[in-house]
Design a protein around this motif. Structure first.
Motif, PDB file in Angstrom:
ATOM      1  N   TYR A  16       0.832  -1.207   0.000  1.00 11.79           N
ATOM      2  CA  TYR A  16       0.000   0.000   0.000  1.00 11.79           C
ATOM      3  C   TYR A  16       0.867   1.259   0.000  1.00 11.79           C
ATOM      4  O   TYR A  16       0.596   2.208  -0.751  1.00 11.79           O
ATOM      5  CB  TYR A  16      -0.926  -0.001   1.216  1.00 11.79           C
ATOM      6  N   TYR A  56       0.855   4.034  -2.884  1.00  8.18           N
ATOM      7  CA  TYR A  56       0.460   5.400  -2.499  1.00  8.18           C
ATOM      8  C   TYR A  56       1.557   6.390  -2.858  1.00  8.18           C
ATOM      9  O   TYR A  56       1.279   7.485  -3.394  1.00  8.18           O
ATOM     10  CB  TYR A  56       0.167   5.446  -1.004  1.00  8.18           C
ATOM     11  N   PRO A  84       1.821   7.569   2.849  1.00 13.61           N
ATOM     12  CA  PRO A  84       0.512   7.789   3.449  1.00 13.61           C
ATOM     13  C   PRO A  84       0.621   8.191   4.913  1.00 13.61           C
ATOM     14  O   PRO A  84       1.631   7.905   5.577  1.00 13.61           O
ATOM     15  CB  PRO A  84      -0.169   6.421   3.318  1.00 13.61           C
TER      16      PRO A  84
END
Length: 293
Positions: free
Chosen positions: A277, A281, A289
């Protein structure tokens, strides 16, 4: 007070899922899980308070040569990119600015570069500090005991360096560290493991360290439930499987009582889903993030 949380990955450590991630008894029912080393990330977390307080949860793993020689072969940390000093620089901070470092535990992959945190208070569970200095031989490497040295090396654990060890403070049980940040004991992975609870605008997040080794540990499958009657998929790396199991149950209870989804509010040190992730991102947004905003 509320905090925001930035995940900082300090490198990768290859481990076998059916040895480390899941208890061996689950193996017949985890046919989709690879029986070969998987590179697990090694996350630390930067907590930034509304008043400017800066707190680290752990400081990450060693450089590649040290990790390979004394710990897991095949581990890597990109020089100038993955070490915690470089990671903090990438989000506009330096180790010297950090006010507090909270340790989930003192294994080698959570404690390097402490000498760079020149003003920080170092806080760890008292039982973990005591065990780290008198472990059974099985755990000499985990805590970098001097006896593991070879080839003329002198091994000093990061937390035993002069100018570092004197700054450690010890906590026990469940307690508040500063407004918005508390800890509770989450034993099992090691004797003095603790979880850090971070209050945010979006509810509490739980920096669980290695008490939940991979996100799959918090769930079970119909097949495992039917055949083994397990309510979780227990981890394979532990010193006390009973304490580990009860810790996961307790953490899930806390999430339920707080009204948050554990799949979103548990922050694991070795969550490869979080690593993927963060990579995606960062590619899309040009930055890491931030949780809890």
């Amino acid at each position: 007070m509320n905090y925001k949380i930035t995940p900082l990955n300090t490198g990768f450590i290859p481990t076998k899922p059916l040895e480390y991630h899941y208890h061996f008894s689950c193996k017949p029912y985890l046919k989709d899980v690879k029986d070969e080393p998987v590179p697990l990330p090694d996350f630390t977390f930067l907590l930034e308070g509304e008043d400017g307080t800066l707190i680290m949860v752990d400081t990450g793993m060693a450089w590649t040569d040290r990790a390979n020689k004394y710990h897991h072969k095949g581990s890597w940390q990109r020089e100038g990119i993955d070490d915690i000093e470089s990671k903090l620089k990438s989000v506009g901070h330096t180790p010297a600015e950090i006010d507090i470092v909270l340790f989930t535990h003192l294994h080698w992959d959570h404690v390097f570069y402490l000498e760079k945190f020149t003003k920080a208070r170092f806080i760890v569970n008292k039982k973990e500090w005591e065990y780290a200095h008198n472990p059974v031989p099985l755990h000499f490497k985990s805590y970098e005991r001097p006896i593991i040295a070879k080839d003329g090396d002198v091994v000093v654990a990061p937390f035993d360096q002069e100018g570092v060890k004197e700054r450690f403070e010890f906590v026990e049980g469940e307690c508040e560290i500063v407004p918005g940040i508390s800890v509770y004991e989450s034993f099992g992975h090691c004797p003095g493991h603790q979880t850090i609870v971070v209050q945010t605008k979006n509810g509490p997040y739980y920096c669980v360290g290695d008490s939940v080794f991979v996100m799959g540990n918090i769930d079970t499958t119909p097949e495992v439930e039917a055949n083994l009657h397990y309510d979780i998929l227990p981890p394979g790396r532990y010193v006390d499987i009973v304490a580990s199991w009860l810790t996961i149950r307790d953490t899930l209870r806390r999430c339920k009582e707080a009204g948050v989804d554990p799949h979103k509010h548990l922050l694991l040190a070795h969550d490869y889903g979080l690593s993927d992730y963060c990579d995606e991102y960062e590619k899309e947004n040009g930055k890491l993030p931030v949780f809890g905003e």
